[in-house]
Write a protein that holds these residues in place. Structure first.
Motif, PDB file in Angstrom:
ATOM      1  N   ASP A   1       5.056   7.878   8.225  1.00  0.00           N
ATOM      2  CA  ASP A   1       3.498   7.764   8.177  1.00  0.00           C
ATOM      3  C   ASP A   1       3.040   8.183   9.396  1.00  0.00           C
ATOM      4  O   ASP A   1       3.357   7.467  10.359  1.00  0.00           O
ATOM      5  CB  ASP A   1       3.254   6.166   7.696  1.00  0.00           C
ATOM      6  CG  ASP A   1       4.057   5.331   7.836  1.00  0.00           C
ATOM      7  OD1 ASP A   1       5.122   5.595   8.392  1.00  0.00           O
ATOM      8  OD2 ASP A   1       3.838   4.192   7.402  1.00  0.00           O
TER       9      ASP A   1
ATOM     10  N   TRP B   1      16.151   0.652  10.768  1.00  0.00           N
ATOM     11  CA  TRP B   1      14.816   0.707  10.704  1.00  0.00           C
ATOM     12  C   TRP B   1      14.403   2.196  10.160  1.00  0.00           C
ATOM     13  O   TRP B   1      14.804   3.476  10.457  1.00  0.00           O
ATOM     14  CB  TRP B   1      14.255   0.876  11.977  1.00  0.00           C
ATOM     15  CG  TRP B   1      12.623   0.958  12.040  1.00  0.00           C
ATOM     16  CD1 TRP B   1      11.616   0.628  11.228  1.00  0.00           C
ATOM     17  CD2 TRP B   1      11.840   2.030  13.284  1.00  0.00           C
ATOM     18  NE1 TRP B   1      10.452   1.280  11.613  1.00  0.00           N
ATOM     19  CE2 TRP B   1      10.618   1.849  12.772  1.00  0.00           C
ATOM     20  CE3 TRP B   1      12.335   2.467  14.173  1.00  0.00           C
ATOM     21  CZ2 TRP B   1       9.569   2.530  13.556  1.00  0.00           C
ATOM     22  CZ3 TRP B   1      11.360   3.181  15.050  1.00  0.00           C
ATOM     23  CH2 TRP B   1      10.011   3.228  14.733  1.00  0.00           C
TER      24      TRP B   1
ATOM     25  N   ASN C   1      11.570   4.042   9.235  1.00  0.00           N
ATOM     26  CA  ASN C   1      10.702   4.870   9.883  1.00  0.00           C
ATOM     27  C   ASN C   1      11.282   5.719  11.196  1.00  0.00           C
ATOM     28  O   ASN C   1      10.813   6.647  11.694  1.00  0.00           O
ATOM     29  CB  ASN C   1       9.408   4.505  10.416  1.00  0.00           C
ATOM     30  CG  ASN C   1       8.227   4.625   9.233  1.00  0.00           C
ATOM     31  OD1 ASN C   1       8.866   5.127   8.156  1.00  0.00           O
ATOM     32  ND2 ASN C   1       7.183   3.996   9.107  1.00  0.00           N
TER      33      ASN C   1
ATOM     34  N   TYR D   1       0.985  -1.442   2.378  1.00  0.00           N
ATOM     35  CA  TYR D   1       1.203  -2.436   3.502  1.00  0.00           C
ATOM     36  C   TYR D   1       0.688  -3.461   2.668  1.00  0.00           C
ATOM     37  O   TYR D   1       0.978  -4.602   3.003  1.00  0.00           O
ATOM     38  CB  TYR D   1       0.619  -2.068   4.617  1.00  0.00           C
ATOM     39  CG  TYR D   1       0.785  -2.949   5.852  1.00  0.00           C
ATOM     40  CD1 TYR D   1       2.155  -3.434   6.119  1.00  0.00           C
ATOM     41  CD2 TYR D   1      -0.194  -3.751   6.333  1.00  0.00           C
ATOM     42  CE1 TYR D   1       2.600  -4.352   6.892  1.00  0.00           C
ATOM     43  CE2 TYR D   1       0.175  -4.697   7.293  1.00  0.00           C
ATOM     44  CZ  TYR D   1       1.535  -5.139   7.452  1.00  0.00           C
ATOM     45  OH  TYR D   1       1.621  -6.168   8.280  1.00  0.00           O
TER      46      TYR D   1
ATOM     47  N   GLY E   1       1.140  -0.773  15.129  1.00  0.00           N
ATOM     48  CA  GLY E   1       0.260  -1.149  13.804  1.00  0.00           C
ATOM     49  C   GLY E   1       1.186  -1.802  12.687  1.00  0.00           C
ATOM     50  O   GLY E   1       1.773  -2.726  13.079  1.00  0.00           O
ATOM     51  N   ALA E   2       0.846  -1.283  11.608  1.00  0.00           N
ATOM     52  CA  ALA E   2       1.404  -2.010  10.544  1.00  0.00           C
ATOM     53  C   ALA E   2       3.020  -2.103  10.427  1.00  0.00           C
ATOM     54  O   ALA E   2       3.662  -3.003  10.153  1.00  0.00           O
ATOM     55  CB  ALA E   2       0.979  -1.366   9.318  1.00  0.00           C
ATOM     56  N   GLU E   3       3.387  -1.276  11.348  1.00  0.00           N
ATOM     57  CA  GLU E   3       5.090  -0.808  11.239  1.00  0.00           C
ATOM     58  C   GLU E   3       5.477  -2.280  12.117  1.00  0.00           C
ATOM     59  O   GLU E   3       6.735  -2.728  11.606  1.00  0.00           O
ATOM     60  CB  GLU E   3       5.113   0.123  12.297  1.00  0.00           C
ATOM     61  CG  GLU E   3       6.697   0.832  12.250  1.00  0.00           C
ATOM     62  CD  GLU E   3       6.942   1.116  10.869  1.00  0.00           C
ATOM     63  OE1 GLU E   3       6.069   1.774   9.847  1.00  0.00           O
ATOM     64  OE2 GLU E   3       8.267   1.081  10.413  1.00  0.00           O
TER      65      GLU E   3
ATOM     66  N   THR F   1      -0.598  11.298  19.195  1.00  0.00           N
ATOM     67  CA  THR F   1       0.116   9.989  19.389  1.00  0.00           C
ATOM     68  C   THR F   1       0.989   9.616  18.138  1.00  0.00           C
ATOM     69  O   THR F   1       2.074   9.431  18.282  1.00  0.00           O
ATOM     70  CB  THR F   1      -0.738   8.793  19.947  1.00  0.00           C
ATOM     71  OG1 THR F   1      -1.693   9.331  20.875  1.00  0.00           O
ATOM     72  CG2 THR F   1       0.094   7.833  20.520  1.00  0.00           C
TER      73      THR F   1
ATOM     74  N   SER G   1      -4.434  -1.800  11.486  1.00  0.00           N
ATOM     75  CA  SER G   1      -4.117  -0.418  11.517  1.00  0.00           C
ATOM     76  C   SER G   1      -3.137  -0.269  10.240  1.00  0.00           C
ATOM     77  O   SER G   1      -1.905  -0.625  10.178  1.00  0.00           O
ATOM     78  CB  SER G   1      -3.378   0.089  13.040  1.00  0.00           C
ATOM     79  OG  SER G   1      -2.576   1.118  12.615  1.00  0.00           O
ATOM     80  N   TYR G   2      -3.436   0.812   9.297  1.00  0.00           N
ATOM     81  CA  TYR G   2      -2.937   0.660   8.021  1.00  0.00           C
ATOM     82  C   TYR G   2      -1.702   1.564   7.771  1.00  0.00           C
ATOM     83  O   TYR G   2      -1.763   2.789   8.365  1.00  0.00           O
ATOM     84  CB  TYR G   2      -4.227   1.056   6.995  1.00  0.00           C
ATOM     85  CG  TYR G   2      -3.515   1.092   5.523  1.00  0.00           C
ATOM     86  CD1 TYR G   2      -3.569  -0.160   4.916  1.00  0.00           C
ATOM     87  CD2 TYR G   2      -3.406   2.395   4.861  1.00  0.00           C
ATOM     88  CE1 TYR G   2      -2.877  -0.244   3.574  1.00  0.00           C
ATOM     89  CE2 TYR G   2      -3.132   2.234   3.736  1.00  0.00           C
ATOM     90  CZ  TYR G   2      -3.141   1.071   3.008  1.00  0.00           C
ATOM     91  OH  TYR G   2      -2.373   1.091   1.692  1.00  0.00           O
ATOM     92  N   ALA G   3      -0.828   1.162   7.241  1.00  0.00           N
ATOM     93  CA  ALA G   3       0.376   1.882   6.583  1.00  0.00           C
ATOM     94  C   ALA G   3       0.372   1.834   5.259  1.00  0.00           C
ATOM     95  O   ALA G   3       0.093   0.677   4.618  1.00  0.00           O
ATOM     96  CB  ALA G   3       1.796   1.645   7.143  1.00  0.00           C
ATOM     97  N   LEU G   4       0.618   2.940   4.539  1.00  0.00           N
ATOM     98  CA  LEU G   4       0.574   3.157   3.066  1.00  0.00           C
ATOM     99  C   LEU G   4       1.378   2.152   2.473  1.00  0.00           C
ATOM    100  O   LEU G   4       2.627   1.856   2.979  1.00  0.00           O
ATOM    101  CB  LEU G   4       0.907   4.641   2.630  1.00  0.00           C
ATOM    102  CG  LEU G   4       0.485   4.765   1.347  1.00  0.00           C
ATOM    103  CD1 LEU G   4      -1.174   4.739   1.185  1.00  0.00           C
ATOM    104  CD2 LEU G   4       0.900   6.156   0.883  1.00  0.00           C
TER     105      LEU G   4
END
Lengths: 537, 305
Positions: free
Chosen positions: A189, A431, A433, A340, B256-258, A365, A335-338
């Motif tokens: 993401d 992890w 990501n 979530y 963030g969400a991570e 970034t 701050s959004y992540a799909l």
């Protein structure tokens, strides 16, 4: 006396040699890498002429060391056995991962790089201590698209074809071997979207619906917050916020990449994030929007909607996490992540929804959020590239490394979706990501069959780049100003962002101090660089 | 009045004694109370920590964290064993090195004693810095991913050398060594049969210092073991859990969400306190064994007069 002098001489000699030992080792290790690159350049020339089969390039067996971030792995034996069996056949190499954890990675990785350790591949990104752009400049990473030895063309064409263009553009940086790509970005993401974190369970108890939040903005939340405060009593603070995030959400501004003091803003058009509204870097705190925001947040603070602990740097994070986990809020910042909302709904035991402030946008970034770089100390950069290519294009290898062995760490349900075996996963959960191209993975049962194809890939590939996408502020000439500005910022920003001080008196005082510490110099320098960026593109 | 007479000549006045007692009790409380709090937190339920924070009187008790810790199985027991192994082997090795080195320095007939004293003392003043140390240890000496990588870097401690040298000089009279030599004792025999028994209090002190240093070390394992579970000591396991949580909290804004997602995978506060308890108990048990030697070591100077 004579002896003493001799001794002193001897010791100073010893000291000087040890001091230089650190630098020396690095040069030494860099040299063989350069040798091998010329060798392989010749080798590929030969290959082109004779069209030799690919295996010949990898005739000798090697071991690749791979330093990862954020792992939770204590037993990788079963996985590595299968991985190495597969890699031996494909690229004649063994893999030896170093499972860096959140807490240890920064120290361990920077020390390994500076000490010229024999690690082949490092995790790097825009926020870890082995920061991608900085270490590229320092010469720690191999340039992958080097015109004289283009590793991507030779060994990584598949992964390069699989990546979205915006990630490839984001990976371009000004490194030691010229402007180019120094790491393979992970397909994860990479869009940023600030959202209101809404406790729908409580909202509905109060007689409202999600539509009531969607139709309002920060300046008109007043009645919702008042209702929650009234219903839940004096100890309840309905607005659970992270001051700096809230400020960006309300004023539609973003972080300026390279601004270490947190004093600069770049404004976006909330309706269309890629629309250029006269790109300019400004003093974050000097705008009318900021003054308006500060007055509103002060009003909410005085009404008792914001926990005073959130305005204190020492307690803000703990309070935020505790209140969120205990579902003690009505509206928050996130701050959004799909996907979530599913995670947090389950963890907090309430129905959570995220109401976006803008469309997702892509800045540099975020595209540099998780990357894999090949170390200049690596003796086998070609093999490392071949491994990264395989990892990011081969679902079998990716599944194996990320989710473990089928039947041991996970099973597939009737729909072919992943169901984890919690016991085995407790000793092997890297992890996600931080691994690479996560779209190769089979979705989990929670995510659903079409998660990657219908949801994830469209969401992120449709995310628009901001107008100044490739721009990043290089603050070398104004570092002194930035350091003193950071102190001023730390003194005022959080309390104004959370409303714990009166902006009528604090804001002018704050601005005056920023001026005295040279904010204008920094803004001017940032704008000069921004103009140069637009002129070049 | 009668009581007054029984008091020893060197006794301080009653009010002073009361003051000293109060000060000492306060000092002991400062040392013990945090540990009691840690034990209480380790038995506190997760909900109570979220609602009330750390407290001496939690809302509800729970054995959940202990159960979880013991279910960690291999990782926990392996690191526990590693801690014991490293501490025992390391202490024996470092005490031996320390005794041999400092005994030589204490002998006035050793020609190069000034050089070797300065040689070790110098490293107390000037270190090589982190990166050169790392390069030497890892690349040059090849110490990594093994017990040796944790034991050897801590084996030589110049501070202990100086303490021990002074101890040998003051508590072992030269005449004793001369007498042994006259009776035909060789150097090693003199050291192990004559000097060591006399110097027991000093050796015990050094042994305790070294044992604590080995038991508490987490930085060196972090650098040279890099999460190699086979050799990782308990303190490193504990510190890395703590650092994971701190890192995620600090970088929450950036990630963030991570970060919140990763936070779900980290250990709970109660679990970390369980590990603190597990880590403190064995080393606390080591004190009584060494205590009588240390007391003897403290008083020995006055006996000699």
């Amino acid at each position: 006396m004579k002896q003493k002098k001799l001794l002193a001489l001897l010791l100073s000699a010893a000291m000087v040699t040890t001091m230089f030992a650190g630098c020396g080792a690095k040069e030494e290790t860099a040299a063989p890498a350069a040798d091998t690159t010329t060798e392989t350049a010749e080798a590929t020339d030969d290959a082109a002429e004779t069209a030799a089969p690919e295996e010949n390039k990898f005739a000798d067996h090697v071991t690749l060391k791979w330093y990862l971030h954020g792992s939770n792995v204590s037993d990788d034996a079963a996985v590595l056995e299968k991985v190495n069996e597969y890699l031996n056949e494909k690229i004649n190499a063994d893999l030896q991962p170093i499972w860096g954890t959140w807490g240890d990675f920064d120290e361990g990785a920077t020390l390994a790089i500076n000490g010229g350790d024999d690690v082949d591949i490092y995790f790097t990104c825009s926020w870890s201590a082995d920061e991608y752009n900085k270490y590229a400049k320092q010469g720690a990473w191999v340039r992958l698209d080097d015109p004289s030895n283009n590793l991507i063309d030779q060994y990584g064409s598949d992964v390069w074809a699989a990546l979205p263009q915006v990630l490839k553009d984001g990976a371009v940086t000004d490194g030691a071997a010229g402007t180019g790509v120094y790491a393979v970005p992970g397909f994860k993401d990479f869009g940023t979207q600030n959202t209101w974190d809404v406790n729908v369970t409580l909202l509905e108890e109060l007689g409202y619906t999600l539509a009531d939040v969607e139709s309002r903005d920060f300046y008109s939340f007043g009645d919702l917050l008042a209702a929650a405060k009234e219903a839940k009593g004096d100890d309840f603070y309905p607005l659970v916020i992270e001051g700096a995030v809230l400020e960006r959400m309300v004023t539609n501004s973003i972080i300026v990449n390279g601004d270490t003091a947190g004093v600069l803003s770049y404004y976006l058009d909330p309706k269309d994030v890629s629309n250029d509204i006269g790109s300019k870097v400004v003093n974050k705190f000097g705008t009318d929007e900021y003054a308006k925001f500060a007055n509103q947040v002060r009003e909410y603070y005085l009404a008792g909607y914001i926990d005073p602990a959130l305005a204190n740097g020492g307690t803000a994070n703990d309070t935020l996490v505790a209140q969120q986990n205990a579902a003690n809020y009505l509206i928050g910042t996130q701050s959004y992540a799909l996907g979530y909302e599913y995670t947090t709904s389950a963890a907090r035991g309430i129905h959570v929804e995220y109401v976006p402030c803008t469309d997702p946008y892509v800045d540099k970034t975020a595209t540099q959020g998780a990357m894999m770089a090949i170390s200049t100390a690596s003796k086998n950069p070609e093999r490392a590239m071949a491994f990264l290519n395989l990892l990011n294009t081969d679902p079998y290898l990716m599944m194996l490394l990320e989710y473990g062995v089928e039947g041991t760490h996970y099973t597939l349900d009737d729909n072919g979706l992943v169901v984890f075996n919690d016991d085995a996963r407790a000793t092997y959960s890297p992890w996600r990501n931080g691994m690479g191209n996560i779209t190769l993975l089979t979705p989990t049962a929670d995510e659903g069959v079409d998660f990657f194809t219908d949801t994830f890939v469209p969401y992120y590939t449709n995310a628009k780049a901001i107008p100044a996408f490739g721009y990043s502020f290089v603050p070398t000439s104004v570092e002194n100003e930035l350091a003193s500005l950071a102190n001023v910022q730390a003194q005022y920003a959080l309390s104004i962002d959370c409303g714990s001080v009166d902006p009528a008196t604090a804001l002018p005082e704050f601005l005056e101090k920023l001026d005295a510490n040279g904010i204008q110099t920094v803004v001017d320098e940032a704008n000069a660089q921004l103009d140069a960026y637009f002129a070049a593109n | 009045m009668a009581k007054e007479k029984k008091r020893r000549i060197n006794a301080v006045s009653v009010p002073t004694e009361i003051l000293i007692h109060i000060a000492m009790i306060l000092f002991c409380a400062l040392c013990i109370v945090p540990f009691i709090l840690v034990i209480i937190i380790s038995f506190t339920s997760g909900e109570s920590i979220t609602e009330k924070g750390y407290s001496f009187f939690p809302n509800s008790w729970s054995l959940e964290s202990y159960k979880y810790a013991f279910e960690m199985g291999y990782v926990l027991w392996r690191s526990y064993f590693n801690s014991f192994f490293i501490t025992v082997v390391g202490t024996v090795a470092s005490v031996l090195v320390c005794a041999l080195y400092s005994y030589s320095l204490s002998r006035k007939d050793f020609k190069y004693r000034n050089f070797f004293t300065f040689f070790s003392f110098f490293t107390m003043l000037f270190g090589g810095g982190l990166v050169p140390t790392f390069v030497v240890t890892k690349q040059l000496l090849g110490l990594h991913d093994s017990y040796a990588a944790v034991i050897i870097p801590l084996m030589v401690n110049p501070f202990n050398f100086i303490v021990m040298r002074t101890f040998f000089q003051t508590s072992v009279p030269d005449e004793l060594i001369e007498a042994a030599a006259i009776d035909g004792s060789g150097e090693y025999n003199t050291l192990f049969k004559i000097v060591f028994p006399v110097a027991k209090p000093g050796i015990a002190t050094i042994a305790l210092l070294n044992a604590i240093a080995y038991w508490n070390e987490w930085f060196i394992p972090m650098l040279y073991l890099r999460n190699d579970v086979k050799h990782m000591p308990l303190q490193h396991l504990l510190v890395s859990m703590q650092r994971d949580v701190e890192f995620l909290a600090k970088n929450a804004a950036m990630m963030g969400a991570e970060a919140s997602k990763a936070m779900q995978g980290t250990s709970t506060q109660a679990l970390r306190m369980v590990l603190v308890v597990l880590a403190v108990v064995p080393i606390a048990c080591a004190y009584p064994f060494f205590q009588r030697y240390i007391v003897a070591g403290l008083t020995i100077g006055s006996v000699k007069g």
